[in-house]
Structures are given as structure tokens and as C-alpha cells.
Design an enzyme around this catalytic site. Structure first.
Site, short mmCIF file in Angstrom:
data_model
loop_
_atom_site.label_atom_id
_atom_site.label_comp_id
_atom_site.label_asym_id
_atom_site.label_seq_id
_atom_site.Cartn_x
_atom_site.Cartn_y
_atom_site.Cartn_z
N ASN A 55 88.14 45.61 53.36
CA ASN A 55 88.79 44.62 52.47
C ASN A 55 90.07 45.22 51.65
O ASN A 55 89.95 46.44 51.76
CB ASN A 55 87.69 44.15 51.64
N HIS A 66 91.71 45.03 47.72
CA HIS A 66 91.24 44.43 46.68
C HIS A 66 92.45 44.82 45.70
O HIS A 66 93.10 45.99 45.44
CB HIS A 66 90.18 45.12 45.85
N MET A 77 87.52 34.37 51.14
CA MET A 77 87.08 34.09 49.65
C MET A 77 85.55 34.04 49.70
O MET A 77 84.87 33.20 48.77
CB MET A 77 87.72 32.93 48.96
N ARG A 78 84.91 34.48 50.74
CA ARG A 78 83.47 34.33 50.55
C ARG A 78 82.60 35.73 50.65
O ARG A 78 82.97 36.68 51.25
CB ARG A 78 82.85 33.52 52.14
N GLY A 132 97.45 34.04 53.07
CA GLY A 132 97.84 34.84 54.51
C GLY A 132 98.99 35.92 54.49
O GLY A 132 99.42 36.24 55.62
N SER A 133 99.35 36.49 53.47
CA SER A 133 100.37 37.30 53.35
C SER A 133 100.06 38.71 54.07
O SER A 133 100.77 39.37 54.62
CB SER A 133 100.88 37.44 52.05
N ASN A 134 98.74 38.96 53.71
CA ASN A 134 98.33 40.47 54.19
C ASN A 134 98.18 40.19 55.82
O ASN A 134 98.46 41.02 56.57
CB ASN A 134 96.92 40.82 53.68
N LYS A 191 73.76 29.46 54.95
CA LYS A 191 74.69 30.68 55.03
C LYS A 191 74.30 31.34 56.26
O LYS A 191 75.42 31.96 57.03
CB LYS A 191 74.78 31.54 53.75
C1 GRF Z 1 95.37 39.43 47.90
O1 GRF Z 1 95.69 39.71 46.64
C2 GRF Z 1 93.99 40.36 48.30
O2 GRF Z 1 94.06 41.55 47.42
C3 GRF Z 1 92.57 39.66 47.62
O3 GRF Z 1 93.40 38.28 48.27
C4 GRF Z 1 94.51 38.30 48.03
C5 GRF Z 1 94.92 37.76 49.41
O4 GRF Z 1 96.35 37.31 49.48
N1 GRF Z 1 91.68 40.25 48.29
P1 GRF Z 1 96.94 36.81 51.24
O5 GRF Z 1 96.05 35.70 51.33
O6 GRF Z 1 96.78 37.97 51.98
O7 GRF Z 1 98.15 36.45 50.72
#
Ligand code: GRF
Length: 208
Positions: free
Chosen positions: A109, A111, A92-93, A14-16, A67
Site C-alpha cells: 500500500n 500512504h 478505499m476498503r 488512479g494516478s498511482n 464482506k
Molecule cells: C494516494 O494519495 C494514496 O497515497 C492513497 O490514496 C491516494 C490514491 O490516489 N492511498 P490515486 O487514486 O492513485 O490517484
């Protein structure tokens, strides 16, 4: 300016999400998080926002027979909270074409590599293993492919000779937090123009 409503999908750290929350709280981003949806009840992302006035929903794949039913439950939450932009932040899906078509060019998204290089999992390890000298982060709209949608923003970081996956991932992660907030802000300001698969950033509007 009316605040655009974000729906943030998470699975883990959850850092983003945190970067987006911090930017909103510091008035660096004019937006509202309508709901945070996690497919993982133990996601650290949920702990980060506990006690804040942000609705959350846990939608676990194992609680649905298929799904499509799982995704329908996510869509129900997004609709319930009037979400306009879906922000994938470590979700993650893989979303189905049906889900994606429900929000055309309204799912973003991030990446941790310079797409189209190193799509999919473990992008930082892929970059190290390949031996590239620069890597970075990419914010893109989600289409039906794997990390293949129109690119909104990209920025590079150097890959150092003594990098490990951890040091490179940390360097990229710092960048991600700035880049994702910038991309979401551009969307909220109506400054993203898509032509084919090319995204153009429009100049700031006067009087907005
Ligand atoms: C990040 O590195 C993002 O680029 C990838 O998954 C990771 C998620 O990190 N898609 P966080 O959960 O936001 O810390």
C-alpha cells in the site's frame, strides 16, 4: 527475468496506477499487470486504462451479501490472473485479516504521510493540522492493522507555511508516483528482505 504479475486494486482517481502503467510501458519496471480490480464502476482509474491490453474487473461491495463473499470475489479474480503481488492504489476498503493472510507480505500500500505518523484517512490534513514541518509518503506491506505493516520505502517533502491540503497533497502525490514504482520494482527484482517488521533492501543481483 520472468515478469512478476501484479494485481492492482483501485477505487478512484488512479494516478498511482497510471505511474505503474507508464513505468512498465517505458521499461522502467519489468512487471505485468495481470488485472486491475475496482470496487467502483465509475473509477477514473478504469478510464485511464480503457483500450490498453489490461484485464479489468469491477467487484462492487453492494453486490455481495457479506464482506467475506465480496473479498472472495476479489480473490477469485486475483487467482484467475495468477497475481503474485497485490498493489493497493487508492483502494478505499479495509481488507479483512483473512484476505491479508491469504497474501502474506504480498500486499503493498502507499500512504500519503510518513508512517507511523498520521495513519488512516486525510493524512495530509492531519499533518497540516498537527503542524509538522516535513511529511511525505510511505510504501508498506499490509498487515492486519491500519497502515501499520512493515515499511518498504519512505521519502519526505517539506511542509511550507502557506500550504493548503491541496498543495501539500500535490507535492506528496508527485513523490508517491516515483516511490511506488521503485518499491514495486524492488519487489519484482527480489530485493526486499523482511526480518520481523524491518525491511532491508538487498543490493541488485548480478546478471539479472
Ligand atoms: C494516494 O494519495 C494514496 O497515497 C492513497 O490514496 C491516494 C490514491 O490516489 N492511498 P490515486 O487514486 O492513485 O490517484
Amino acid at each position: 527475468m520472468r515478469k512478476k504479475v501484479l494485481g492492482v486494486l483501485v477505487s478512484g482517481r488512479g494516478s498511482n496506477l497510471q505511474a505503474i502503467v507508464d513505468a512498465i510501458n517505458a521499461d522502467r519496471l519489468v512487471a505485468k499487470i495481470g488485472v486491475v480490480i475496482s470496487d467502483n464502476p465509475d473509477a477514473n482509474a478504469l478510464r485511464r486504462i480503457a483500450g490498453l491490453d489490461i484485464p479489468t474487473a469491477v467487484v462492487e461491495r453492494k453486490n455481495y451479501a457479506s464482506k467475506p463473499e465480496f473479498e472472495a470475489a476479489i480473490i477469485e479474480q486475483l487467482d484467475l490472473h495468477h497475481v503474485e503481488l497485490v498493489v493497493l492504489a487508492g483502494f478505499m476498503r479495509i481488507l479483512s485479516p483473512q484476505f491479508i493472510n491469504r497474501f502474506p507480505m504480498r500486499i503493498m500500500n502507499i500512504h500519503p504521510a510518513l508512517l507511523p505518523s498520521f495513519p488512516g484517512l486525510d493524512a495530509q490534513a492531519q499533518a497540516l493540522q498537527y503542524g509538522v514541518k516535513v511529511s511525505g509518503a510511505t510504501v508498506h506491506f499490509v498487515d492486519e492493522g491500519m497502515d501499520s505493516g512493515p515499511i518498504i520505502l519512505q521519502e519526505a517533502v517539506p511542509v511550507e507555511d502557506d500550504d493548503t491540503v491541496t498543495t501539500l497533497a500535490d507535492r506528496i502525490l508527485h513523490l508517491e508516483h516515483r516511490l511506488y514504482v521503485r518499491a514495486v520494482r524492488l519487489y519484482c527484482e527480489g530485493r526486499i528482505h523482511i526480518s520481523g517488521r524491518a525491511v532491508k533492501i538487498l543490493p541488485p543481483r548480478q546478471n539479472s
